[in-house]
Design an enzyme around this catalytic site. Sequence first.
Site, PDB file in Angstrom:
ATOM      1  N   SER A 205     -24.894  33.777 -56.115  1.00 20.53           N
ATOM      2  CA  SER A 205     -25.200  34.782 -57.120  1.00 20.53           C
ATOM      3  C   SER A 205     -25.739  34.120 -58.392  1.00 20.53           C
ATOM      4  O   SER A 205     -26.749  33.414 -58.347  1.00 20.53           O
ATOM      5  CB  SER A 205     -23.955  35.621 -57.393  1.00 20.53           C
ATOM      6  OG  SER A 205     -24.270  36.776 -58.141  1.00 20.53           O
TER       7      SER A 205
ATOM      8  N   HIS B 282     -22.080  41.518 -51.023  1.00 17.36           N
ATOM      9  CA  HIS B 282     -22.489  40.477 -51.968  1.00 17.36           C
ATOM     10  C   HIS B 282     -21.716  39.165 -51.827  1.00 17.36           C
ATOM     11  O   HIS B 282     -22.246  38.105 -52.157  1.00 17.36           O
ATOM     12  CB  HIS B 282     -22.332  40.996 -53.404  1.00 17.36           C
ATOM     13  CG  HIS B 282     -22.788  40.040 -54.461  1.00 17.36           C
ATOM     14  ND1 HIS B 282     -24.084  39.568 -54.524  1.00 17.36           N
ATOM     15  CD2 HIS B 282     -22.130  39.444 -55.496  1.00 17.36           C
ATOM     16  CE1 HIS B 282     -24.201  38.735 -55.557  1.00 17.36           C
ATOM     17  NE2 HIS B 282     -23.035  38.642 -56.147  1.00 17.36           N
TER      18      HIS B 282
ATOM     19  N   ASP C 156     -26.385  43.924 -49.692  1.00 17.61           N
ATOM     20  CA  ASP C 156     -25.917  43.394 -50.972  1.00 17.61           C
ATOM     21  C   ASP C 156     -26.194  44.418 -52.076  1.00 17.61           C
ATOM     22  O   ASP C 156     -27.350  44.736 -52.350  1.00 17.61           O
ATOM     23  CB  ASP C 156     -26.641  42.081 -51.284  1.00 17.61           C
ATOM     24  CG  ASP C 156     -26.052  41.346 -52.477  1.00 17.61           C
ATOM     25  OD1 ASP C 156     -25.520  42.011 -53.384  1.00 17.61           O
ATOM     26  OD2 ASP C 156     -26.117  40.104 -52.494  1.00 17.61           O
TER      27      ASP C 156
END
Length: 398
Positions: free
Chosen positions: A246, A372, A333
């Site tokens: 991320s 995610h 995601d």
Amino acid sequence: MRKRTEPVALEHERCAASSSSSSGSAAAALDADCRLKQNLRLTGTGAAEPRCAADAGMKRALGRRKSLWLRLRKILFCVLGLYIAIPFLIKLCPGIQAKLIFLNFVRVPYFIDLKKPQDQGLNHTCNYYLQPEEDVTIGVWHTVPAVWWKNAQGKDQMWYEDALASSHAIILYLHGNAGTRGGDHRVELYKVLSSLGYHVVTFDYRGWGDSVGTPSERGMTYDALHVFDWIKARSGDNPVYIWGHSLGTGVATNLVRRLCERETPPDALILESPFTNIREEAKSHPFSVIYRYFPGFDWFFLDPITSSGIKFANDENVKHISCPLLILHAEDDPVVPFQLGRKLYSIAAPARSFRDFKVQFVPFHSDLGYRHKYIYKSPELPRILREFLGKSEPEHQH
């Protein structure tokens, strides 16, 4: 003479009787009329009372509706005012946007002692503290390969540092925003990587967890560089891979670009749920949905990010990276859209810097539900890593 007077008397009596009868009938009629009027008045009063009560009830109901509508209108105006005020507030105070990107003040899970990784089930992990710069201290966890967990019991920091020179590869893990190095999904990934025979070294950037300092893109990158150099000074010839997740992908590409420029690249770069650059990610983030079509969105929301010195330009960095690149992204995601990961791959794959190295993009179908941060759950992950990190020939795969 008597005969004539008798009929007269009889007539007078009849007249008197008739007169008396007429008077009685008039009185009776008068009494009946009075009773009728009284009954009508009583009947009229009884019918009026329910009508008055109904009117009063209706007025109260209308009053309540009016009051409710006024309250709703007041709330609506407050929400509308807040909606309009927030963009101006962010424009005037760019630091707010920086805090929303880093979210370093969100510490989850709460009430864990980062000095004791064993409390999170990592009983073969040591906690360190390093000092990248003056007045900056960062907390580090080093997890040795799972096969060593018995030998690791009760060992001190020196033993763990010496272990880096063993014949096991090392993964430097750079986490995303919010939380700490003790986040649940992060701990689960350490366990998976450790079970595959890797050392895992991770840390909290300055301003996160128990690390001391003020967050910034430059500071986060420098912290990562310091830890990488610390590892290389102890790992000998063992491979060192960099894994970013991320927001950590932005730190990872910043770091690897710098390492490549000084000609000390890592053995591979792994990007999990990456974006192209922070502006595109901010525009695609679910929190921005309510403002996405707000007039001047870029000026209000994106320009303050740039003016704060925050870029995390993965799309630019990959053009200057020369090492194998693996991108992992789940189709479902909700935080970093899958399209941004694919777009980054499409930029990196043809880049001249990667012409001698393999670039691979691995999508995870939305039916798997990895979203995610749950790619670590994939039973295919060990095979993917083994095949990618075990090969050295240059190639591009999709």
